[in-house]
Motif scaffolding. Structure first.
Motif, mmCIF file in Angstrom:
data_model
loop_
_atom_site.group_PDB
_atom_site.id
_atom_site.type_symbol
_atom_site.label_atom_id
_atom_site.label_comp_id
_atom_site.label_asym_id
_atom_site.label_seq_id
_atom_site.Cartn_x
_atom_site.Cartn_y
_atom_site.Cartn_z
ATOM 1 N N GLN A 1 18.752 -116.482 12.079
ATOM 2 C CA GLN A 1 17.853 -117.167 13.004
ATOM 3 C C GLN A 1 18.268 -116.938 14.457
ATOM 4 O O GLN A 1 17.409 -116.747 15.337
ATOM 5 C CB GLN A 1 17.817 -118.660 12.688
ATOM 6 C CG GLN A 1 17.096 -118.989 11.388
ATOM 7 C CD GLN A 1 17.243 -120.434 10.980
ATOM 8 O OE1 GLN A 1 18.275 -121.074 11.233
ATOM 9 N NE2 GLN A 1 16.215 -120.972 10.340
ATOM 10 N N HIS B 1 26.270 -121.621 5.049
ATOM 11 C CA HIS B 1 25.693 -120.325 4.704
ATOM 12 C C HIS B 1 25.302 -119.579 5.970
ATOM 13 O O HIS B 1 24.729 -120.155 6.889
ATOM 14 C CB HIS B 1 24.464 -120.504 3.801
ATOM 15 C CG HIS B 1 23.372 -121.333 4.423
ATOM 16 N ND1 HIS B 1 23.471 -122.701 4.582
ATOM 17 C CD2 HIS B 1 22.168 -120.980 4.933
ATOM 18 C CE1 HIS B 1 22.378 -123.159 5.155
ATOM 19 N NE2 HIS B 1 21.566 -122.136 5.388
ATOM 20 N N ASP B 2 25.632 -118.322 6.026
ATOM 21 C CA ASP B 2 25.202 -117.419 7.095
ATOM 22 C C ASP B 2 25.412 -118.017 8.485
ATOM 23 O O ASP B 2 24.535 -117.964 9.340
ATOM 24 C CB ASP B 2 23.727 -117.044 6.897
ATOM 25 C CG ASP B 2 23.297 -115.914 7.830
ATOM 26 O OD1 ASP B 2 24.158 -115.095 8.216
ATOM 27 O OD2 ASP B 2 22.101 -115.859 8.178
ATOM 28 N N THR C 1 21.139 -120.440 11.301
ATOM 29 C CA THR C 1 21.871 -119.357 10.641
ATOM 30 C C THR C 1 22.046 -118.193 11.616
ATOM 31 O O THR C 1 21.386 -118.125 12.664
ATOM 32 C CB THR C 1 21.106 -118.851 9.410
ATOM 33 O OG1 THR C 1 19.854 -118.305 9.838
ATOM 34 C CG2 THR C 1 20.861 -119.986 8.424
ATOM 35 N N ASN C 2 22.927 -117.285 11.267
ATOM 36 C CA ASN C 2 23.094 -116.080 12.088
ATOM 37 C C ASN C 2 21.785 -115.299 12.177
ATOM 38 O O ASN C 2 21.450 -114.745 13.237
ATOM 39 C CB ASN C 2 24.192 -115.194 11.505
ATOM 40 C CG ASN C 2 25.569 -115.813 11.631
ATOM 41 O OD1 ASN C 2 25.828 -116.588 12.548
ATOM 42 N ND2 ASN C 2 26.457 -115.483 10.707
ATOM 43 N N SER D 1 25.636 -121.121 9.373
ATOM 44 C CA SER D 1 25.226 -122.522 9.483
ATOM 45 C C SER D 1 26.296 -123.371 8.812
ATOM 46 O O SER D 1 26.326 -123.500 7.592
ATOM 47 C CB SER D 1 23.867 -122.745 8.803
ATOM 48 O OG SER D 1 23.497 -124.109 8.874
#
Length: 220
Positions: free
Chosen positions: A142, A129-130, A139-140, A132
């Motif tokens: 983060q 997800h995103d 994630t993007n 990750s």
């Protein structure tokens, strides 16, 4: 931004690109030596869907994000202790990534695969997800958040993200150790388990010193 207490350890580092290039050169002879039989012949290269190939591809991807995170925090804080940790991670993981990419090239295999990440571990698939893609990866969102922070805020968030990242990395490296057929790659994976476990302890202490807690997010 404040300067931290003296460094916990002394580190000699080179630019990551040089480390990766040297590792690429060193990885091939190590691979050939590990694949040689007593009679001097070279064992067959691993298959494209083997744990050897899967681990090399997936851990290279995992490492690249750790390198990106560490370059980001390097420019967001003047804290010597955090910068030293970041430099260590950049150079160690760029070196290891170069070795894994070199092995894939020597095996005549592509550096990417249509298979889902970590399919070689025969575990329940991770819900990417995103950005990750594997357990522990940020994630993007983060990654973007880290780029907006500075000083202590950047240090804490980097340490929190890297703690999760290392936990996922250790899980993957141990998963490969349990399946390994290639001695050189197994030794590399074992060194990752040892090295990143040690850094998990270091990072946990650095967070406590800053009055912060781990993110404590599930890896799967």
């Amino acid at each position: 931004m404040r300067e931290a207490a003296p460094r916990r350890r002394r580190t000699l580092w080179w630019p990551a690109a040089l480390a990766a290039a040297v590792a690429l050169c060193l990885g091939v002879p190590a691979l050939l030596a590990s694949g040689s039989t007593a009679a001097g012949t070279v064992a067959a290269a691993p298959a494209g869907d083997s744990p050897e190939a899967g681990f090399a591809r997936d851990m290279a991807t995992h490492h690249q994000q750790a390198i990106d995170l560490s370059f980001t925090v390097r420019d967001r804080t003047d804290n010597a202790e955090v910068r030293t940790l970041a430099f260590d991670i950049i150079n160690t993981q760029a070196n290891q990534r170069g070795m894994m990419m070199g092995w894939l090239d020597q095996w005549g295999l592509t550096q990417s695969s249509p298979a889902k990440p970590m399919a070689w571990m025969q575990m329940a698939p991770y819900q990417a997800h995103d950005g990750s893609l594997m357990p522990g990866m940020a994630t993007n969102a983060q990654m973007d958040q880290l780029r907006t922070l500075s000083g202590k805020d950047a240090e804490v968030f980097y340490l929190q993200l890297m703690l999760q990242h290392h936990k996922g990395g250790v899980e993957m490296a141990q998963g490969y150790v349990d399946l390994a057929q290639n001695p050189a790659e197994k030794r590399l994976a074992q060194s990752m388990v040892v090295g990143q476990t040690s850094e998990i302890q270091l990072i946990t202490g650095m967070l406590a010193e800053r009055g912060a807690q781990p993110l404590d997010l599930p890896l799967n």
